[in-house]
Motif scaffolding. Sequence first.
Motif, PDB file in Angstrom:
ATOM      1  N   LEU A   1       0.836  -1.204   0.000  1.00 34.53           N
ATOM      2  CA  LEU A   1       0.000   0.000   0.000  1.00 34.53           C
ATOM      3  C   LEU A   1       0.868   1.250   0.000  1.00 34.53           C
ATOM      4  CD1 LEU A   1      -2.609   1.690   0.404  1.00 34.53           C
ATOM      5  CD2 LEU A   1      -2.355   1.255   2.861  1.00 34.53           C
ATOM      6  N   TYR A   2       1.843   1.296   0.893  1.00 31.12           N
ATOM      7  CA  TYR A   2       2.650   2.512   0.998  1.00 31.12           C
ATOM      8  C   TYR A   2       3.625   2.692  -0.166  1.00 31.12           C
ATOM      9  CZ  TYR A   2       0.561   4.281   5.190  1.00 31.12           C
ATOM     10  OH  TYR A   2      -0.327   4.837   6.070  1.00 31.12           O
ATOM     11  N   VAL A   3       4.011   1.628  -0.814  1.00 30.29           N
ATOM     12  CA  VAL A   3       4.799   1.766  -2.041  1.00 30.29           C
ATOM     13  C   VAL A   3       3.938   2.440  -3.107  1.00 30.29           C
ATOM     14  CG1 VAL A   3       5.819   0.471  -3.961  1.00 30.29           C
ATOM     15  CG2 VAL A   3       6.431  -0.107  -1.606  1.00 30.29           C
ATOM     16  N   ASN A   4       2.694   1.981  -3.226  1.00 32.65           N
ATOM     17  CA  ASN A   4       1.785   2.573  -4.216  1.00 32.65           C
ATOM     18  C   ASN A   4       1.404   4.006  -3.852  1.00 32.65           C
ATOM     19  OD1 ASN A   4       1.790   0.323  -5.870  1.00 32.65           O
ATOM     20  ND2 ASN A   4       0.067  -0.615  -4.813  1.00 32.65           N
ATOM     21  N   LEU A   5       1.204   4.271  -2.567  1.00 38.87           N
ATOM     22  CA  LEU A   5       0.893   5.647  -2.155  1.00 38.87           C
ATOM     23  C   LEU A   5       2.067   6.577  -2.447  1.00 38.87           C
ATOM     24  CD1 LEU A   5      -0.993   5.148   1.233  1.00 38.87           C
ATOM     25  CD2 LEU A   5      -1.953   5.926  -0.935  1.00 38.87           C
ATOM     26  N   SER A   6       3.264   6.082  -2.224  1.00 34.10           N
ATOM     27  CA  SER A   6       4.455   6.881  -2.522  1.00 34.10           C
ATOM     28  C   SER A   6       4.489   7.265  -4.004  1.00 34.10           C
ATOM     29  CB  SER A   6       5.708   6.092  -2.154  1.00 34.10           C
ATOM     30  OG  SER A   6       6.864   6.787  -2.521  1.00 34.10           O
ATOM     31  N   PHE A   7       4.160   6.311  -4.858  1.00 29.99           N
ATOM     32  CA  PHE A   7       4.101   6.578  -6.298  1.00 29.99           C
ATOM     33  C   PHE A   7       3.043   7.636  -6.608  1.00 29.99           C
ATOM     34  CE2 PHE A   7       2.235   5.791 -10.456  1.00 29.99           C
ATOM     35  CZ  PHE A   7       3.354   5.836 -11.276  1.00 29.99           C
ATOM     36  N   GLU A   8       1.862   7.476  -6.009  1.00 28.68           N
ATOM     37  CA  GLU A   8       0.767   8.420  -6.250  1.00 28.68           C
ATOM     38  C   GLU A   8       1.127   9.830  -5.772  1.00 28.68           C
ATOM     39  OE1 GLU A   8      -2.164   7.712  -7.782  1.00 28.68           O
ATOM     40  OE2 GLU A   8      -1.629   5.611  -8.035  1.00 28.68           O
ATOM     41  N   ILE A   9       1.746   9.909  -4.610  1.00 28.86           N
ATOM     42  CA  ILE A   9       2.088  11.213  -4.042  1.00 28.86           C
ATOM     43  C   ILE A   9       3.171  11.897  -4.866  1.00 28.86           C
ATOM     44  CG2 ILE A   9       3.172  12.352  -2.054  1.00 28.86           C
ATOM     45  CD1 ILE A   9       1.690  10.238  -0.297  1.00 28.86           C
ATOM     46  N   SER A  10       4.194  11.158  -5.241  1.00 31.19           N
ATOM     47  CA  SER A  10       5.300  11.782  -5.970  1.00 31.19           C
ATOM     48  C   SER A  10       4.911  12.169  -7.395  1.00 31.19           C
ATOM     49  CB  SER A  10       6.535  10.875  -5.979  1.00 31.19           C
ATOM     50  OG  SER A  10       6.256   9.675  -6.648  1.00 31.19           O
TER      51      SER A  10
END
Length: 160
Positions: free
Chosen positions: A117-126
């Motif tokens: 989840l947090y890998v994907n959120l990191s992608f979305e945020i960046s």
Amino acid sequence: MDYYALLSGLIGTIIGGLITWLNTRYSLNKQFKLQAQREELKELKDERIALNSVKKEINHNLIQLGATKKIMDVEKMEYINYKASNQNNNLKMDKWNKHSDIIESMDDFPLTTLQALYVNLSFEISNQMTDKKRTIKGIDQCLKASKDIEEYLKVYHPRQ
């Protein structure tokens, strides 16, 4: 020379030293056990705080992803570029960044979904862009990670 007085003093010193040693040993053992209990309680408290904090952040992100999906459904969009419209997706990772070291060191915690989840959120945020497929996947991951945290708290940290 009075050997009786010398022997009496020597026996008194030995017995006094032995009593002092036994009392000191008992006190130190008791203090070490209490310190170990305090450290264990602090560790459990830190774990509980970390999990609850990350769970709240996941719920925030779930709301944001749900709103994004709703916008995409209403506007019949398959893709959103937040950068192009000078907006922000409002996803957060602050609590994960703060507490991930504690959570990742916990025994028996199912980390796979949470880390993904947090890998994907990191992608979305960046990147500040998303498509419908990634948004739906993010919603599913948030729901699963939140459920994993709840179940873990019930089993390993029953008092909240």
